[in-house]
Design an enzyme around this catalytic site. Structure first.
Site, PDB file in Angstrom:
ATOM      1  N   GLN A 130       0.846  -1.187   0.000  1.00 30.36           N
ATOM      2  CA  GLN A 130       0.000   0.000   0.000  1.00 30.36           C
ATOM      3  C   GLN A 130       0.884   1.240   0.000  1.00 30.36           C
ATOM      4  O   GLN A 130       1.882   1.302   0.708  1.00 30.36           O
ATOM      5  CB  GLN A 130      -0.957   0.023   1.194  1.00 30.36           C
ATOM      6  N   GLY A 131       0.519   2.208  -0.812  1.00 25.29           N
ATOM      7  CA  GLY A 131       1.278   3.453  -0.930  1.00 25.29           C
ATOM      8  C   GLY A 131       0.542   4.570  -0.221  1.00 25.29           C
ATOM      9  O   GLY A 131      -0.202   5.335  -0.856  1.00 25.29           O
ATOM     10  N   TYR A 132       0.731   4.672   1.079  1.00 29.87           N
ATOM     11  CA  TYR A 132       0.083   5.701   1.880  1.00 29.87           C
ATOM     12  C   TYR A 132       1.099   6.736   2.366  1.00 29.87           C
ATOM     13  O   TYR A 132       1.147   7.863   1.893  1.00 29.87           O
ATOM     14  CB  TYR A 132      -0.628   5.068   3.088  1.00 29.87           C
ATOM     15  N   SER A 133       1.944   6.346   3.325  1.00 39.40           N
ATOM     16  CA  SER A 133       2.842   7.294   3.985  1.00 39.40           C
ATOM     17  C   SER A 133       3.853   7.907   3.010  1.00 39.40           C
ATOM     18  O   SER A 133       4.302   7.261   2.059  1.00 39.40           O
ATOM     19  CB  SER A 133       3.606   6.605   5.117  1.00 39.40           C
ATOM     20  N   SER A 165       5.532  -1.608   3.345  1.00 39.08           N
ATOM     21  CA  SER A 165       5.725  -3.027   3.651  1.00 39.08           C
ATOM     22  C   SER A 165       5.478  -3.883   2.414  1.00 39.08           C
ATOM     23  O   SER A 165       4.556  -3.607   1.644  1.00 39.08           O
ATOM     24  CB  SER A 165       4.766  -3.460   4.769  1.00 39.08           C
ATOM     25  N   GLU A 249      -7.209  -3.111   7.935  1.00 37.28           N
ATOM     26  CA  GLU A 249      -5.830  -3.335   8.358  1.00 37.28           C
ATOM     27  C   GLU A 249      -5.739  -3.504   9.864  1.00 37.28           C
ATOM     28  O   GLU A 249      -5.074  -4.404  10.364  1.00 37.28           O
ATOM     29  CB  GLU A 249      -4.961  -2.147   7.920  1.00 37.28           C
ATOM     30  N   GLU A 379      -0.200   7.023  18.853  1.00 34.22           N
ATOM     31  CA  GLU A 379      -0.816   8.323  19.165  1.00 34.22           C
ATOM     32  C   GLU A 379      -2.090   8.533  18.354  1.00 34.22           C
ATOM     33  O   GLU A 379      -3.105   9.021  18.875  1.00 34.22           O
ATOM     34  CB  GLU A 379       0.194   9.451  18.886  1.00 34.22           C
TER      35      GLU A 379
END
Length: 398
Positions: A130-133, A165, A249, A379
């Site tokens: 997955q391409g998120y961050s 990942s 997830e 957090e």
């Protein structure tokens, strides 16, 4: 909840246990659990294992039958995880595809997307990341800068992703990109794409962790291409799709509580066997008291996970409760590993070739820091729990 095992559920356990005994890699149940070291061999080993799971009907048991699952009940899912943890089954190389992308496509994808990808996710033919961050958009995903510009039926994508990942193995990426800008609501204007990783505009570079492993990657996108048919949901409205995937997830991460329970049992065995000043660690009253506290938290967290799974089954999709499971498993994993190292005394700080004892706890401890970040930091989970479950005011610092 009633945890009494019915005859059908016991039959399910025996069916799975029998299948595992016949299909696990040779020597696995005898303790030969070494995985190939070389990248391609490692990838092929785990793809072959997932193919076996698919052929046996065990790749994604909670999926609907029409998509290749078993429509597994809550108790069947619990039994499945218990059995996989019991024999320390090989890892799932398509974890993201099975636990995140597949359920999201079933929930929000087009019929064409389901037909194109669902079976390949199950068989392991398509491994997903997955391409998120991004470097400047981690917990604050609405700040992503990777952009997609439309040219005909194509989208030209440029930017960088980080902490990806399985990126080194992935064939496809569930990618978030900015397709427009809204000064007032920055989460608007984001679109979810299904991106082909095997194209000239995609470059993957490893991030070597402090334990020496490569579980995360940087992904560079230079005029990478996606098409209109690769969009999940609507253009500029990918935020809802992103939330759906992240809830799936966190539900998958919550299942790691079964592994945490096994690690506690391993901790007990280590405290029985390891001696300091000629006495087993378990004879120390302070250590017994600390371990009793850990057991109560692990067991209580697992029961809460069962409750959250019940909510998921009743409403048909996971909710904010999954943030509790994610937070607990991340923090307890780190705390338990740190405690295990501390009671080993001076041997607890030795590593690899210098070690005189089994270094699994050291490996778990070093890896546990990433677990408190991946899938949303601890957090962020606390904010989600406070705002969406407890009804507290929003964090004004965000």
């Amino acid at each position: 909840m009633d945890f009494t095992i019915t005859k059908n559920e016991e039959a399910f356990r025996l069916e799975l246990r029998s299948w595992l005994e016949e299909n696990l890699p040779p020597g696995w149940l005898d303790g030969n659990k070494e995985l190939p070291k070389e990248k391609e061999a490692y990838s092929q080993f785990l793809r072959d294992w997932q193919r076996k799971l698919y052929e046996g009907g065990w790749a994604a048991i909670v999926w609907p039958k029409e998509y290749g699952g078993r429509d597994a009940t809550l108790m069947e899912e619990i039994i499945y995880h218990q059995e996989m943890v019991r024999i320390d089954a090989p890892p799932l190389i398509n974890y993201i595809g099975i636990h995140m992308v597949g359920p999201t496509l079933i929930q929000s994808g087009t019929e064409e997307q389901k037909e194109k990808h669902i079976q390949k996710i199950l068989t392991g033919e398509e491994v997903w990341c997955q391409g998120y961050s991004e470097p400047n958009a981690g917990s604050d995903l609405a700040a992503i800068q990777t952009n997609a510009v439309k040219e005909g039926d194509k989208w030209i994508i440029n930017g960088q992703k980080v902490w990806t990942s399985f990126g080194q193995f992935a064939d496809k990426c569930f990618l978030l990109a900015r397709t427009s800008y809204d000064r007032e609501k920055k989460h608007r204007g984001i679109t979810a794409f299904l991106l082909d990783m095997h194209q000239p505009g995609v470059e993957t570079k490893p991030i070597i962790q402090m334990d020496g492993k490569q579980e995360f990657n940087e992904v560079y996108l230079t005029d990478a291409i996606a098409f209109d048919a690769d969009i999940v949901g609507e253009v500029d409205k990918g935020w809802r799709v992103m939330i759906a995937l992240m809830l799936h997830e966190r539900t998958g991460i919550g299942a790691e509580l079964f592994t945490l329970e096994k690690r506690f049992n391993d901790l007990v065995e280590m405290a029985k066997e390891h001696e300091v000043n000629g006495q087993p660690l378990l004879k120390d009253s302070f250590i017994r008291q600390k371990m009793a506290g850990l057991y109560a938290r692990v067991r209580g967290s697992l029961l809460n996970y069962y409750r959250n799974l019940t909510i998921t089954l009743k409403q048909g999709h996971p909710g904010a409760e999954s943030s509790i499971d994610k937070l607990v498993v991340s923090e307890l994993t780190k705390e338990m590993a740190a405690f295990a190292m501390s009671i080993q005394g001076h041997q607890g700080v030795l590593w690899k070739e210098d070690a005189l004892i089994d270094t699994r706890w050291q490996e778990n401890f070093l890896a546990s820091f990433g677990q408190t970040i991946g899938g949303g930091t601890s957090e962020v989970q606390r904010n989600t729990i406070g705002e969406r479950l407890l009804g507290l005011p929003k964090d004004l610092g965000r």
